[in-house]
Enzyme design. Structure first.
Site, PDB file in Angstrom:
ATOM      1  N   PHE A 360      37.905  43.834  49.159  1.00 26.30           N
ATOM      2  CA  PHE A 360      37.303  42.632  48.593  1.00 26.30           C
ATOM      3  C   PHE A 360      36.093  42.146  49.364  1.00 26.30           C
ATOM      4  O   PHE A 360      35.648  41.026  49.195  1.00 26.30           O
ATOM      5  CB  PHE A 360      38.341  41.507  48.546  1.00 26.30           C
ATOM      6  N   GLY A 361      35.577  42.970  50.247  1.00 28.42           N
ATOM      7  CA  GLY A 361      34.397  42.552  50.983  1.00 28.42           C
ATOM      8  C   GLY A 361      34.460  43.024  52.421  1.00 28.42           C
ATOM      9  O   GLY A 361      35.456  43.591  52.854  1.00 28.42           O
ATOM     10  N   VAL A 363      34.555  43.150  56.602  1.00 28.35           N
ATOM     11  CA  VAL A 363      35.373  42.514  57.628  1.00 28.35           C
ATOM     12  C   VAL A 363      34.584  42.554  58.932  1.00 28.35           C
ATOM     13  O   VAL A 363      34.022  43.584  59.291  1.00 28.35           O
ATOM     14  CB  VAL A 363      36.705  43.267  57.806  1.00 28.35           C
ATOM     15  N   ASP A 474      49.938  46.979  47.141  1.00 27.82           N
ATOM     16  CA  ASP A 474      48.879  47.894  47.565  1.00 27.82           C
ATOM     17  C   ASP A 474      49.147  48.417  48.969  1.00 27.82           C
ATOM     18  O   ASP A 474      48.297  48.329  49.846  1.00 27.82           O
ATOM     19  CB  ASP A 474      47.513  47.196  47.471  1.00 27.82           C
TER      20      ASP A 474
END
Ligand SMILES: *[C@@H]1O[C@H](CO)[C@@H](O)[C@H](O)[C@H]1NC(C)=O
Ligand SMILES: *[C@@H]1O[C@H](CO)[C@@H](O)[C@H](O)[C@H]1NC(C)=O
Ligand SMILES: *[C@@H]1O[C@H](CO)[C@@H](O)[C@H](O)[C@H]1NC(C)=O
Ligand SMILES: *[C@@H]1O[C@H](CO)[C@@H](O)[C@H](O)[C@H]1NC(C)=O
Ligand SMILES: *[C@@H]1O[C@H](CO)[C@@H](O)[C@H](O)[C@H]1NC(C)=O
Ligand SMILES: *[C@@H]1O[C@H](CO)[C@@H](O)[C@H](O)[C@H]1NC(C)=O
Ligand SMILES: *[C@@H]1O[C@H](CO)[C@@H](O)[C@H](O)[C@H]1NC(C)=O
Ligand SMILES: *[C@@H]1O[C@H](CO)[C@@H](O)[C@H](O)[C@H]1NC(C)=O
Ligand SMILES: *[C@@H]1O[C@H](CO)[C@@H](O)[C@H](O)[C@H]1NC(C)=O
Length: 662
Positions: A360-361, A363, A474
Site C-alpha cells: 500500500f505504499g 516504508v 495475506d
C-alpha cells in the site's frame, strides 16, 4: 494485466468446487481431541469380546447422534461388557453433533487402541467408554485443561471473582432447574467486555452429581488459569468454558432445510447464479484493470502536488470523521503522532531512509526524537487502502498485542497523509532471508522451527485468543518480519477482517491477498474463513523448510507449483528430497517429514479438512500426536499468473489487492 487465457483454467475448478460444496456441506471439526486412556493391566474379561462389544456400542452411539445430543448405551455382559455415552454441547445443531461424534469415534479408537476405558473431547462433543458401569457415577480425577488461551487479563482478581460468580450461578441453574436440562449459558459484563460462559453435564448424572462435577471444574479452572482471558475445562461428566466472545451463539450450519426433492432445483439455481456471477466478475476484472491503468497515471500527478504542500498543518476531515470519539486525544498515551515529528524522523521521507515498498505504499525507517527506531508506512494517496481500510487497520492493530505480531506504535492522519508508525524490525522480512542462498544459510533448523512456531502462535492469537476473531488474509513470507533474535512477527493488517461471533465463513466481493498463498475457496469465490489463513500458513511452512519460494516455481514456466511438487514427492515416499540442502546438518529427517506432513495438512483443497490453527500449534509442539493422512492439496492456484502479466508489481511479491474485482 490478467489475461483472458486464465479464464478456462479458473472455471473448471470453480464449478467443481460448487459441486463439492453442495455435496459435502457439512462441518468437520479438526480440533485436536483431548483424551484420557486408561491402561487396565488386570482386565478380567476377554479383550476380543470387549472389542466386538465396543464396535457395537460405538455404532449405536453414532447412529443416535443426528437426533439426540446425549445418548448412553451398554453392550454385552460383564465382564466383557461395554458402557458408553456421548454428549454434544447444548448449542450445537443436530447435524454438527453427528459430524462431531463421527470424528470422536474415529479418534477414540485411534488414540486409545486396546484400552478398556477411554474418553475423548472434541471441539463440541465428548465420548466415553469403559468396561465398568459408570452411568450416574462421578469421577472428577484427571480433568483436562485447555491451556491454549494464554492471553492474560489485566485485572485477574476482579476477573476471577466475576467469572466464579457467573459460573456458580450457571451451575445452580443447570443442575437444579429441571427445564435447563443440565445445560446453561450466560453472559455478564466485565469492564468494557462481556464474559460468555457455558456449563453442561452428561444427562446420566443426578442434579447433585452435576453440581459436584461443575463445582470441582470451577475450582480447577480458577486455580490454574484465573488470569487467562478464556479457558475450557473438559471433565468426564461435565464441561465448562468461558471466553470474552460469544462462542455459543454461532449458527454453525444453515443448510439441511431443503429435503432431497429440492436438491436438483437447488443445484440448477446455484449453477445458474454461479455462472452469472462468474461472468460479471470477469467483466469487472477487465473494466477494473483498465481503470487502474488510468488511475496509476493520475497518481503521479497527485503525489507531486502533495509534496508541494508539505508543512501545511491541519487535521484532515478524514481524521475528524473517522477517529472522533474512538480514542481520547488528551490522554497521555495518544497514538496520534504529528506529521512534523515524522518528517523530522524520516528526513522528509528521503530516499536513503526508504526500506522498501509495501502493498500500500513505501516504508521508511525513522528515528523519533526520543531515539526510538521506527518503521513508517506511508500509504499512497491513491492506494487501494482507502479511509475505511486505514481506520480498520489502525483500530484493529491498536487492540492487538502479542510477541509474534508487529506492534503499531502510532499513526498520523494530517493533511492527505496517512501514516502508520510501527516498531522497527532490524532483520527485515522473512523473504529476504529465505530466498537468498547466502542469508538462508543463517537459518538453521532450530531457527526455522522457531520461526514456524512463532508464526503459528501469532495466527492462533489472531484467530482465537485475541478479543476479536481476526482473519489476516495475506500471510506470506514478506509479511513476516524478523527482530534482532530472528523471532517472527506478523505484519500488514491492511487486509485483515474481523469476524463477528456469528460468522464462520464470510464472502467478500473484494479479493485481496497473494496468489500462491491464497486458499482455493477464497481465490475463486471470495469465501474466507480462518481456514484460508491455515492454507497460507501451510504454503509458508513448506517454503521455510524447503527454502524454495512459490514464486520461483511460477517463474520457471512448466515447473509444477511448490505444493504440487511437495504432494508428488510425498506420495512417492521421497519427501525427504525436498529438504533444503542447507539443513542437512541441523535437521533430523523424521522431524522434517513431520513438518512437511503438517504443511500438506494445512494446504488441503477442502477447507473442512484443514486443521484449525490450535491443532496446528499442538501438532508442531507435540511429536507424539499421530497425524492423519493429508488429502490432495489445492495446487492449481498460483499457476495462472505471472509477474509481467499483473497490473502491479511490488518488491514484496505479487500483491493482487489492486486487481481484485470491485
Ligand atoms: C499402557 O501402559 C504401557 C506401560 O505402562 C505404556 O507403554 C502404554 O503406552 C500404555 N498404553 C496406553 C494406551 O496408555
Ligand atoms: C475370547 O472370545 C472369543 C470369541 O468368543 C474366543 O474365540 C476366544 O477364545 C476368547 N479368548 C479367551 C482368551 O478367552
Ligand atoms: C439409538 O440406537 C439404537 C441402536 O442402534 C436404536 O435402537 C435406537 O432406536 C436409536 N435411538 C434413536 C433415538 O434413534
Ligand atoms: C434435533 O435434535 C432435537 C433434540 O436435540 C430433536 O428434538 C429433533 O427432533 C432433532 N431434529 C432432527 C431433524 O432430527
Ligand atoms: C492390540 O492388541 C492386539 C492383541 O492383543 C495386538 O495384536 C495389537 O498389536 C495391539 N495394538 C496396539 C496398538 O497395541
Ligand atoms: C477415576 O478414574 C481414574 C482413571 O480412570 C481411576 O484410576 C479412578 O479409580 C477413578 N475413580 C473412581 C472414584 O472411580
Ligand atoms: C499470566 O499470568 C501468570 C500468573 O500471573 C503468569 O505465570 C504467566 O506467565 C502470565 N502469562 C503471560 C502470557 O503473560
Ligand atoms: C427455570 O428456568 C426457566 C427458563 O429457563 C425459568 O423461567 C424459571 O424461572 C427457572 N426456575 C427457577 C426455579 O429458577
Ligand atoms: C443410561 O444411563 C442411565 C443412568 O443414568 C441408566 O439408567 C440407563 O439404563 C442407561 N441407558 C442405557 C441404554 O444403558
Amino acid at each position: 494485466m490478467i489475461h483472458a487465457h486464465i479464464v478456462p483454467k479458473v472455471i473448471g475448478p470453480f464449478l467443481l468446487y460448487v459441486f463439492l460444496a453442495l455435496l459435502c456441506n457439512n462441518l468437520a471439526y479438526a480440533d485436536p481431541p483431548y483424551f484420557i486412556c486408561s491402561n487396565n493391566s488386570n482386565y478380567a474379561g476377554n479383550i476380543t469380546l470387549f472389542q466386538n462389544n465396543l464396535q457395537d456400542a460405538i455404532f449405536s452411539l453414532s447412529s443416535n447422534a443426528s437426533v439426540s445430543k446425549f445418548y448412553n448405551t451398554s453392550k454385552g455382559n460383564d465382564p466383557d461388557g461395554v458402557y458408553s455415552l456421548y454428549m454434544c454441547l447444548g448449542y450445537v445443531p443436530n447435524e454438527t453433533c453427528q459430524t462431531c461424534i463421527t470424528t470422536a469415534t474415529q479418534d477414540i479408537l485411534r488414540l486409545c487402541p486396546n484400552t478398556t476405558e477411554a474418553v475423548v473431547w472434541e471441539e463440541v462433543c465428548q465420548l466415553r467408554f469403559s468396561n465398568k458401569n459408570f452411568f450416574g457415577q462421578l469421577n472428577v480425577t484427571g480433568n483436562v485443561l485447555d491451556l491454549d488461551n494464554k492471553k492474560n487479563i489485566s485485572e485477574p482478581e476482579q476477573f476471577k471473582s466475576v467469572v466464579k460468580e457467573t459460573l456458580n450461578t450457571l451451575t445452580k441453574r443447570a443442575a437444579f432447574n429441571l427445564s435447563a436440562n443440565l445445560y446453561a449459558t450466560g453472559e455478564v459484563a466485565f469492564e468494557d467486555n462481556t464474559i460468555y460462559a457455558l456449563v453442561q453435564c452428561t444427562k446420566d448424572l443426578s442434579a447433585d452429581g452435576c453440581n459436584s462435577c461443575l463445582q470441582r471444574a470451577i475450582t480447577d479452572v480458577l486455580t490454574c488459569c484465573y488470569f487467562s482471558i478464556g479457558a475450557r475445562l473438559p471433565s468426564r461428566s461435565c464441561f465448562l468454558r468461558y471466553e470474552l466472545y460469544n462462542f455459543y451463539e454461532a449458527p454453525t450450519s444453515t443448510n439441511g432445510q431443503g429435503g432431497s426433492n429440492g436438491w436438483k432445483t437447488w443445484m440448477m439455481v446455484i449453477l445458474a447464479v454461479a455462472s452469472a456471477c462468474l461472468a460479471i466478475v470477469l467483466l469487472g476484472f477487465c473494466i477494473f484493470c483498465l481503470k487502474m491503468r488510468k488511475k496509476a497515471k493520475k497518481c503521479e500527478r497527485e503525489t507531486i502536488s502533495q509534496q508541494a504542500n508539505i508543512g501545511d498543518h491541519y487535521i484532515s476531515n478524514f481524521h475528524r470523521t473517522n477517529f472522533q470519539g474512538r480514542y481520547d486525544p488528551n490522554t497521555r498515551e495518544s497514538p496520534h503522532i504529528d506529521l512534523a515529528s515524522i518528517l523530522a524522523a524520516t528526513n522528509n521521507f528521503s530516499d536513503s531512509n526508504k526500506l522498501g515498498e509495501g502493498g500500500f505504499g513505501p516504508v521508511y525507517k525513522g528515528i523519533l526524537s526520543d531515539g526510538k527506531e521506527v518503521a513508517v508506512k506511508r500509504l499512497s494517496y491513491c492506494s487501494e487502502q482507502g479511509s475505511q481500510e486505514f481506520t480498520n487497520e489502525v483500530l484493529l492493530i491498536m487492540k492487538l498485542q502479542h510477541k509474534n505480531l508487529v506492534r503499531l506504535l502510532g499513526f498520523c492522519t494530517e493533511r492527505e497523509e496517512k501514516l502508520l508508525v510501527y516498531e522497527f524490525m532490524p532483520n527485515s522480512s522473512l523473504d529476504v532471508f529465505l530466498f537468498d542462498p547466502r542469508r538462508r544459510a543463517q537459518l538453521n533448523w532450530s531457527k526455522r522451527r522457531n520461526i514456524i512456531c512463532g508464526i503459528a502462535r501469532g495466527i492462533l492469537y489472531l484467530h482465537e485468543d485475541s478479543r476479536l476473531k481476526i482473519i489476516h488474509r495475506d500471510l506470506k513470507a514478506s509479511n513476516v518480519l524478523l527482530d534482532y533474535d530472528m523471532n517472527p512477527k506478523i505484519s500488514d493488517f491492511g487486509t485483515a477482517r474481523i469476524l463477528t461471533g456469528s460468522e464462520g465463513e464470510t464472502n467478500t466481493a473484494k479479493i485481496v491477498g497473494t496468489y500462491g498463498y491464497m486458499a482455493p475457496e477464497y481465490a475463486m469465490e471470495g469465501l474466507y474463513s480462518i481456514k484460508s489463513d491455515v492454507f497460507s500458513f501451510g504454503v509458508l511452512l513448506l517454503e521455510i523448510i524447503t527454502g524454495r519460494g512459490n514464486a520461483s516455481f511460477r517463474r520457471s514456466k512448466g515447473a509444477p507449483s511448490l505444493l504440487a511438487y511437495a504432494w508428488q514427492l510425498w506420495n512417492e515416499g521421497k519427501a525427504i528430497e525436498m529438504m533444503d540442502p542447507l539443513l542437512n546438518d541441523s535437521c533430523y529427517p523424521d522431524e522434517f517429514l513431520r513438518y512437511i506432513h503438517i504443511g500438506l495438512l494445512c494446504a488441503q483443497e477442502d477447507a473442512n479438512d484443514r486443521p484449525t490453527m490450535s491443532s496446528v500449534a499442538v501438532m508442531l509442539k507435540n511429536e507424539s500426536i499421530t497425524l492423519c493422512q493429508p488429502q490432495r492439496p489445492a495446487f492449481s492456484i498460483g499457476r495462472f499468473t505471472d509477474h509481467n502479466e499483473t497490473c502491479y508489481d511490488s518488491i514484496n511479491g505479487l500483491s493482487i489487492s489492486n486487481i481484485g474485482p470491485r
